[in-house]
Design a protein around this motif. Structure first.
Motif, short mmCIF file in Angstrom:
data_model
loop_
_atom_site.label_atom_id
_atom_site.label_comp_id
_atom_site.label_asym_id
_atom_site.label_seq_id
_atom_site.Cartn_x
_atom_site.Cartn_y
_atom_site.Cartn_z
N LEU A 183 58.64 41.80 47.18
CA LEU A 183 59.22 41.23 48.39
C LEU A 183 59.97 39.96 48.07
O LEU A 183 59.80 39.38 47.00
CB LEU A 183 58.13 40.97 49.43
N VAL A 184 60.82 39.55 49.01
CA VAL A 184 61.48 38.25 48.90
C VAL A 184 60.53 37.25 49.53
O VAL A 184 60.07 37.42 50.65
CB VAL A 184 62.84 38.25 49.63
N TYR A 238 72.31 33.94 42.91
CA TYR A 238 70.86 34.05 42.81
C TYR A 238 70.22 34.77 44.00
O TYR A 238 69.42 35.67 43.81
CB TYR A 238 70.25 32.66 42.62
N SER A 239 70.55 34.39 45.21
CA SER A 239 69.93 35.00 46.40
C SER A 239 70.21 36.49 46.46
O SER A 239 69.30 37.29 46.76
CB SER A 239 70.44 34.33 47.67
N ASP A 240 71.44 36.89 46.19
CA ASP A 240 71.77 38.32 46.17
C ASP A 240 71.03 39.03 45.05
O ASP A 240 70.56 40.15 45.23
CB ASP A 240 73.28 38.53 45.99
N ASP A 241 70.92 38.37 43.90
CA ASP A 241 70.22 38.96 42.76
C ASP A 241 68.74 39.16 43.05
O ASP A 241 68.14 40.16 42.64
CB ASP A 241 70.40 38.09 41.51
N VAL A 242 68.14 38.21 43.77
CA VAL A 242 66.72 38.33 44.14
C VAL A 242 66.53 39.57 45.01
O VAL A 242 65.61 40.37 44.78
CB VAL A 242 66.23 37.06 44.87
N GLU A 246 68.39 42.20 45.13
CA GLU A 246 68.59 43.38 44.29
C GLU A 246 67.38 43.65 43.41
O GLU A 246 66.99 44.80 43.20
CB GLU A 246 69.85 43.21 43.43
N MET A 247 66.74 42.61 42.91
CA MET A 247 65.53 42.76 42.09
C MET A 247 64.42 43.42 42.92
O MET A 247 63.76 44.36 42.45
CB MET A 247 65.06 41.38 41.59
N VAL A 248 64.22 42.96 44.13
CA VAL A 248 63.19 43.51 45.00
C VAL A 248 63.48 44.99 45.28
O VAL A 248 62.57 45.83 45.20
CB VAL A 248 63.08 42.70 46.31
N GLN A 249 64.72 45.31 45.59
CA GLN A 249 65.06 46.71 45.88
C GLN A 249 64.84 47.59 44.65
O GLN A 249 64.34 48.71 44.77
CB GLN A 249 66.51 46.82 46.36
N CYS A 250 65.17 47.09 43.48
CA CYS A 250 64.97 47.86 42.26
C CYS A 250 63.49 48.10 42.01
O CYS A 250 63.07 49.22 41.69
CB CYS A 250 65.61 47.13 41.07
N MET A 251 62.68 47.07 42.16
CA MET A 251 61.24 47.22 41.96
C MET A 251 60.66 48.22 42.95
O MET A 251 59.87 49.09 42.59
CB MET A 251 60.53 45.86 42.09
N TRP A 255 61.67 36.32 44.34
CA TRP A 255 61.01 37.62 44.42
C TRP A 255 59.55 37.45 44.02
O TRP A 255 59.21 36.57 43.23
CB TRP A 255 61.73 38.67 43.58
N ALA A 256 58.72 38.28 44.59
CA ALA A 256 57.29 38.21 44.32
C ALA A 256 56.69 39.61 44.47
O ALA A 256 57.34 40.52 44.97
CB ALA A 256 56.62 37.25 45.30
N LEU A 257 55.46 39.74 44.03
CA LEU A 257 54.72 40.99 44.20
C LEU A 257 53.79 40.82 45.39
O LEU A 257 53.26 39.73 45.62
CB LEU A 257 53.90 41.29 42.94
N GLU A 258 53.57 41.91 46.13
CA GLU A 258 52.67 41.84 47.28
C GLU A 258 51.25 41.51 46.83
O GLU A 258 50.55 40.74 47.50
CB GLU A 258 52.71 43.14 48.08
N THR A 259 50.81 42.10 45.72
CA THR A 259 49.49 41.81 45.16
C THR A 259 49.58 41.83 43.65
O THR A 259 50.49 42.42 43.07
CB THR A 259 48.42 42.85 45.59
#
Length: 182
Positions: free
Chosen positions: A147-148, A128-132, A134-139, A153-157
């Protein structure tokens, strides 16, 4: 606005409690039993208990609940939640954000409440942590400010969701980051 319900469900399953950016709404429709003559209830097996009564033989309380896939589109997710929300309404649910787990409408509709993808559950996904990350980098590779945040993962705004092709990129990144076939 229905697309926001999917994001709320996904981000909640990811545990992004700090993201109060999202709201939810729902309508009617989906994969319910309305046109099939069913009563919408989930059947369970019973076996005789040691005291002569009966006991439930269902080992999995989530058995029979609709499962959201990692690659489910917003429309598919919305249909599943629409069916659950319609059931709650049909069973006299009070305000949608103030339901308690033992509320009769919640109990009556438990079998229709969609399950989030297991890949998005940290207790079921050892990567999960690695996947998070990777999700942030893809976005970010699609120009979306992610961001993590507290291990999720979350969006800045919230404005990031208004970017062109956001839904497409979110789904693509989710499958890429959390999918088993990486």
């Amino acid at each position: 606005m229905l697309n926001l319900f999917r994001r709320t469900a996904v981000l909640t399953s990811v545990g992004a409690a700090g993201l109060l950016l999202l709201t939810a709404c729902g309508g009617v429709g989906g994969d319910d039993d309305a046109g099939k003559g069913g009563d919408g209830e989930v059947a369970s097996l019973t076996t005789p208990a040691a005291d002569g009564g009966s006991a439930s033989a269902s080992a999995d309380p989530d058995a029979g609940r609709p499962q959201i896939r990692l690659d489910s589109t917003n429309e598919e997710v919305n249909r599943l939640y629409d069916a659950w929300l319609a059931c709650l309404k049909d069973h006299g649910a009070a305000e949608k954000y103030k339901r308690k787990p033992n509320d009769p409408s919640v109990l009556a509709c438990k079998g229709k409440e969609p399950l989030n993808p297991p890949e998005l559950d940290p207790s079921k996904n050892p990567d999960y942590s690695d996947d998070v990350r990777e999700m942030v980098q893809c976005m970010k590779s699609h120009g979306i400010k992610a961001l993590v945040y507290e291990g999720n993962w979350a969006l800045e705004t919230g404005d990031e969701m208004n970017r062109p092709h956001y839904d497409e990129y979110e789904l693509q990144c989710q499958v890429k980051a959390f999918g088993e076939d990486k």
